[in-house]
Design a protein around this motif. Structure first.
Motif, PDB file in Angstrom:
ATOM      1  N   ASP A  36     -11.243   5.472  -6.534  1.00 30.64           N
ATOM      2  CA  ASP A  36     -11.581   5.013  -5.066  1.00 30.64           C
ATOM      3  C   ASP A  36     -12.425   3.218  -5.245  1.00 30.64           C
ATOM      4  O   ASP A  36     -13.560   3.046  -6.480  1.00 30.64           O
ATOM      5  CB  ASP A  36     -12.983   5.599  -4.920  1.00 30.64           C
ATOM      6  CG  ASP A  36     -13.219   5.416  -3.620  1.00 30.64           C
ATOM      7  OD1 ASP A  36     -12.477   4.818  -2.729  1.00 30.64           O
ATOM      8  OD2 ASP A  36     -14.293   5.972  -2.626  1.00 30.64           O
ATOM      9  N   THR A  37     -12.635   1.982  -4.322  1.00 24.36           N
ATOM     10  CA  THR A  37     -13.149   1.607  -4.929  1.00 24.36           C
ATOM     11  C   THR A  37     -13.789   0.878  -3.555  1.00 24.36           C
ATOM     12  O   THR A  37     -14.530   0.342  -3.641  1.00 24.36           O
ATOM     13  CB  THR A  37     -12.331  -0.447  -4.449  1.00 24.36           C
ATOM     14  OG1 THR A  37     -11.710  -0.513  -3.843  1.00 24.36           O
ATOM     15  CG2 THR A  37     -11.863  -0.336  -5.913  1.00 24.36           C
ATOM     16  N   ALA A  39      -8.956   6.338  -2.111  1.00 27.14           N
ATOM     17  CA  ALA A  39      -8.405   7.866  -2.260  1.00 27.14           C
ATOM     18  C   ALA A  39     -10.051   8.668  -2.469  1.00 27.14           C
ATOM     19  O   ALA A  39     -10.441   8.089  -2.614  1.00 27.14           O
ATOM     20  CB  ALA A  39      -7.791   7.399  -4.149  1.00 27.14           C
ATOM     21  N   SER A  94      -6.953   9.500  -8.600  1.00 27.54           N
ATOM     22  CA  SER A  94      -6.709   8.326  -9.864  1.00 27.54           C
ATOM     23  C   SER A  94      -5.655   7.624  -9.437  1.00 27.54           C
ATOM     24  O   SER A  94      -4.689   8.760  -9.973  1.00 27.54           O
ATOM     25  CB  SER A  94      -7.800   7.928 -10.418  1.00 27.54           C
ATOM     26  OG  SER A  94      -8.312   8.594 -11.252  1.00 27.54           O
ATOM     27  N   SER A 122      -9.020   0.724  -2.493  1.00 27.75           N
ATOM     28  CA  SER A 122      -8.561   2.105  -2.883  1.00 27.75           C
ATOM     29  C   SER A 122      -9.597   3.039  -2.150  1.00 27.75           C
ATOM     30  O   SER A 122     -10.856   2.502  -2.194  1.00 27.75           O
ATOM     31  CB  SER A 122      -8.721   2.886  -4.891  1.00 27.75           C
ATOM     32  OG  SER A 122      -8.515   4.310  -4.184  1.00 27.75           O
ATOM     33  N   GLY A 127       0.548  -1.016   0.145  1.00 30.95           N
ATOM     34  CA  GLY A 127       0.180   0.399   0.080  1.00 30.95           C
ATOM     35  C   GLY A 127       0.515   1.578   0.457  1.00 30.95           C
ATOM     36  O   GLY A 127       1.764   1.648  -0.129  1.00 30.95           O
ATOM     37  N   ASP A 138      -1.926   8.802  -2.134  1.00 32.63           N
ATOM     38  CA  ASP A 138      -1.623   7.651  -2.916  1.00 32.63           C
ATOM     39  C   ASP A 138      -3.318   7.475  -3.513  1.00 32.63           C
ATOM     40  O   ASP A 138      -4.102   7.874  -2.775  1.00 32.63           O
ATOM     41  CB  ASP A 138      -1.229   7.023  -1.061  1.00 32.63           C
ATOM     42  CG  ASP A 138      -0.049   7.207  -0.666  1.00 32.63           C
ATOM     43  OD1 ASP A 138       0.118   7.422  -0.401  1.00 32.63           O
ATOM     44  OD2 ASP A 138      -0.498   6.902   1.099  1.00 32.63           O
ATOM     45  N   PHE A 139      -2.598   6.263  -4.197  1.00 38.31           N
ATOM     46  CA  PHE A 139      -3.944   5.839  -4.960  1.00 38.31           C
ATOM     47  C   PHE A 139      -4.386   4.591  -5.071  1.00 38.31           C
ATOM     48  O   PHE A 139      -5.727   4.474  -5.476  1.00 38.31           O
ATOM     49  CB  PHE A 139      -4.154   7.033  -6.014  1.00 38.31           C
ATOM     50  CG  PHE A 139      -3.350   5.782  -7.251  1.00 38.31           C
ATOM     51  CD1 PHE A 139      -3.770   5.252  -8.314  1.00 38.31           C
ATOM     52  CD2 PHE A 139      -1.797   6.622  -7.221  1.00 38.31           C
ATOM     53  CE1 PHE A 139      -2.614   4.492  -8.896  1.00 38.31           C
ATOM     54  CE2 PHE A 139      -0.994   6.390  -8.000  1.00 38.31           C
ATOM     55  CZ  PHE A 139      -0.821   5.083  -8.742  1.00 38.31           C
ATOM     56  N   VAL A 140      -3.478   3.394  -4.488  1.00 36.65           N
ATOM     57  CA  VAL A 140      -3.891   2.346  -4.941  1.00 36.65           C
ATOM     58  C   VAL A 140      -3.482   1.220  -3.679  1.00 36.65           C
ATOM     59  O   VAL A 140      -2.146   1.797  -2.736  1.00 36.65           O
ATOM     60  CB  VAL A 140      -3.797   1.873  -6.116  1.00 36.65           C
ATOM     61  CG1 VAL A 140      -2.368   1.736  -6.770  1.00 36.65           C
ATOM     62  CG2 VAL A 140      -5.058   0.374  -7.009  1.00 36.65           C
ATOM     63  N   ASN A 141      -3.670  -0.125  -3.739  1.00 36.02           N
ATOM     64  CA  ASN A 141      -3.404  -1.514  -2.414  1.00 36.02           C
ATOM     65  C   ASN A 141      -3.068  -1.902  -4.099  1.00 36.02           C
ATOM     66  O   ASN A 141      -4.239  -2.248  -4.350  1.00 36.02           O
ATOM     67  CB  ASN A 141      -3.720  -1.412  -1.324  1.00 36.02           C
ATOM     68  CG  ASN A 141      -3.385  -0.816  -0.050  1.00 36.02           C
ATOM     69  OD1 ASN A 141      -3.095   0.625  -0.721  1.00 36.02           O
ATOM     70  ND2 ASN A 141      -4.591  -0.946   1.037  1.00 36.02           N
ATOM     71  N   TRP A 166      -9.988   1.408   1.041  1.00 36.96           N
ATOM     72  CA  TRP A 166      -8.454   0.722   0.965  1.00 36.96           C
ATOM     73  C   TRP A 166      -8.082  -0.971   1.654  1.00 36.96           C
ATOM     74  O   TRP A 166      -7.612  -1.276   0.881  1.00 36.96           O
ATOM     75  CB  TRP A 166      -7.036   1.335   2.285  1.00 36.96           C
ATOM     76  CG  TRP A 166      -7.378   2.811   1.963  1.00 36.96           C
ATOM     77  CD1 TRP A 166      -7.833   3.958   2.806  1.00 36.96           C
ATOM     78  CD2 TRP A 166      -7.015   3.305   0.661  1.00 36.96           C
ATOM     79  NE1 TRP A 166      -7.635   5.003   1.690  1.00 36.96           N
ATOM     80  CE2 TRP A 166      -6.673   4.381   0.790  1.00 36.96           C
ATOM     81  CE3 TRP A 166      -6.030   3.053  -0.755  1.00 36.96           C
ATOM     82  CZ2 TRP A 166      -6.060   5.796  -0.363  1.00 36.96           C
ATOM     83  CZ3 TRP A 166      -5.543   3.876  -1.058  1.00 36.96           C
ATOM     84  CH2 TRP A 166      -5.486   4.794  -1.248  1.00 36.96           C
TER      85      TRP A 166
END
Length: 464
Positions: A419-420, A392, A397, A390, A361, A453-456, A423
């Motif tokens: 954003d999903t 975020a 993105s 995410s 992450g 930060d935008f993703v794991n 996190w």
């Protein structure tokens, strides 16, 4: 379901008498294993680790195992030991190359077969050495790359493949289980996409280790199923920690840990103050399959082998860290994101995603992770899949990119992610990539037009 959740569990096994069986040949086994990739040699030990045993199973198709390293367990029990290998399984183990043989492509095949009268035969081998244990203050790591028998549903009823270890004092006694210890690195039944890992110890039934179930846990194979592809199953026995730990891994993810303080000191000492030997086998029937519907029966299909690419044992004299994979990765099996060989800007953390373990992450513009020696084979990969999450903020993105052999090379493919839902809200995202064959170092690179930060990432793999 955890293997320690009250599932009735049968137990140990080995040689009694050699059964006379008809040699059926390797054609069916080789056909079933046709999807196995070319031999991927055991990884080079990283700094601080010493390889003390390895078998890459290289040799001519149809040949047996190296009897300097392995001994065959034959018949239906150890000499004077419990009948049916102590588990209720129904097959007779043989040393025939119909049941245990190399495939000529760097894999060992252990193949259950059924004759015209309905009698099952299969194979079971164990290392001649029984001295595998960590040094004082050090570690032992035992691992194998295995494809479980590629059969599922009703056709898999009764199948019970395993990669496991027994305490050395069991040899020549055969009635001191479970006190001398058993470490099940991989067990599977009924063609389920499940890997069970268990430590057995103490007294039976019940006792401090909950026998006959033992102290266990389970997880699922990600990406390709345990049956459809090769995965790496490992155990790390760590005497550098306090309390001492025995950890179990699937594809580099630690999903089960047993600690010395979970049982009394005498139980732990009886199970660990000696060496171990390694076992590979495919049983048919017995108590574990019975807990999941039984079998084998008339609908069970014989001839589906467990394929073993390599078995490797490493030792470390100091604390050190879990050796990361350094090449020999299968592009079509999940590559755990935290198993990187090198990185910049990456943080590892515990994940709540299916299977547990860790993700990487804090990924933002300019961060990257390197995974050496990813083997794409001779049929071009054209798809990339990554398990991402995410949390975020709105409007934030970025791109998850795949580059080969150098971070300076252009991406062969990428996808955008924002954003999903959080996190730890995971989804598998596909992307098209340019055709890739051969073996490459894979870089995951992360690009964004802003610094947040935008993703794991939990894992990634590729497809055709």
């Amino acid at each position: 379901m955890s293997a320690s959740s009250g599932i009735p569990r049968p137990r140990p096994l080995r040689r009694a008498f050699t059964a006379a069986v008809a040699t059926l040949g390797l054609a069916a086994a080789l056909a079933t294993a046709a999807t196995a990739p070319a031999d991927a040699s055991a990884p080079t030990p990283p700094s601080g680790w010493t390889q003390v045993f390895v078998d890459d199973f290289n040799g001519a198709a149809g040949s047996g195992v190296n009897t300097a390293d392995w001994q065959y367990d034959t018949g239906t029990s150890y000499p004077g030991g419990a009948a049916n290998w102590g588990t209720g399984e129904v097959e007779t183990m043989t040393s025939s190359t119909s049941n245990v043989a190399l495939d000529g492509n760097g894999n060992l095949l252990i193949t259950p077969r059924r004759d015209a009268s309905g009698h099952w035969t299969s194979g079971r081998i164990e290392t001649t050495r029984s001295d595998f244990q960590p040094p004082a203050g050090g570690k032992l790591r035992v691992q194998a790359r295995i494809q479980m028998p590629n059969v599922t549903g009703a056709a898999a009823k009764g199948y019970w493949p395993a990669f496991w270890m027994l305490g050395a004092p069991f040899r020549g006694n055969y009635w001191n289980w479970p006190g001398i210890g058993e470490l099940d690195i991989m067990e599977n039944v009924q063609g389920l996409n499940t890997d069970w890992a268990t430590m057995h110890c103490g007294t039976n039934p019940g006792g401090p280790c909950n026998e006959t179930s033992g102290i266990g846990n389970s997880t699922s194979c990600a990406g390709t199923t345990c049956q459809a592809g090769f995965h790496t199953y490992a155990m790390e026995w760590d005497r550098s920690t306090s309390p001492e730990e025995i950890r179990f891994y699937l594809d580099g993810v630690n999903f089960h840990t047993v600690r010395a303080n979970q049982v009394d000191a005498t139980t732990w000492a009886n199970a660990t103050n000696h060496g171990y030997f390694l076992i590979l086998n495919v049983a048919m029937g017995g108590g574990f399959p019975a807990a999941f519907g039984g079998g084998p029966d008339g609908g069970t299909e014989p001839g589906h082998p467990m394929a073993v690419d390599y078995v490797q044992v490493l030792r470390s004299s100091g604390g050190g860290t879990t050796p990361p994979p350094t090449g020999n990765r299968d592009a079509y099996s999940p590559v755990q994101a935290e198993s990187y060989d090198s990185q910049s800007g990456v943080v590892t953390e515990t994940t709540t995603d299916t299977g547990g373990g860790q993700d990487i992450g804090s990924l933002a513009n300019g961060d990257w992770a390197l995974y050496k020696g990813v083997n794409f084979g001779s049929t071009a990969a054209r798809q990339f899949y990554a398990r991402v999450a995410s949390g975020a903020a709105g409007g934030v993105s970025g791109l998850v990119e795949v580059r080969l052999d150098s971070r300076g090379n252009a991406p062969v493919g990428s996808f955008a992610v924002g954003d999903t839902g959080g996190w730890q809200s995971w989804r598998t995202v596909p992307a098209n990539i340019g055709a890739v064959t051969g073996t490459h170092d894979v870089y995951l690179t992360f690009t964004s037009g802003q610094p947040a930060d935008f993703v794991n990432v939990n894992w990634f793999d590729f497809g055709h």
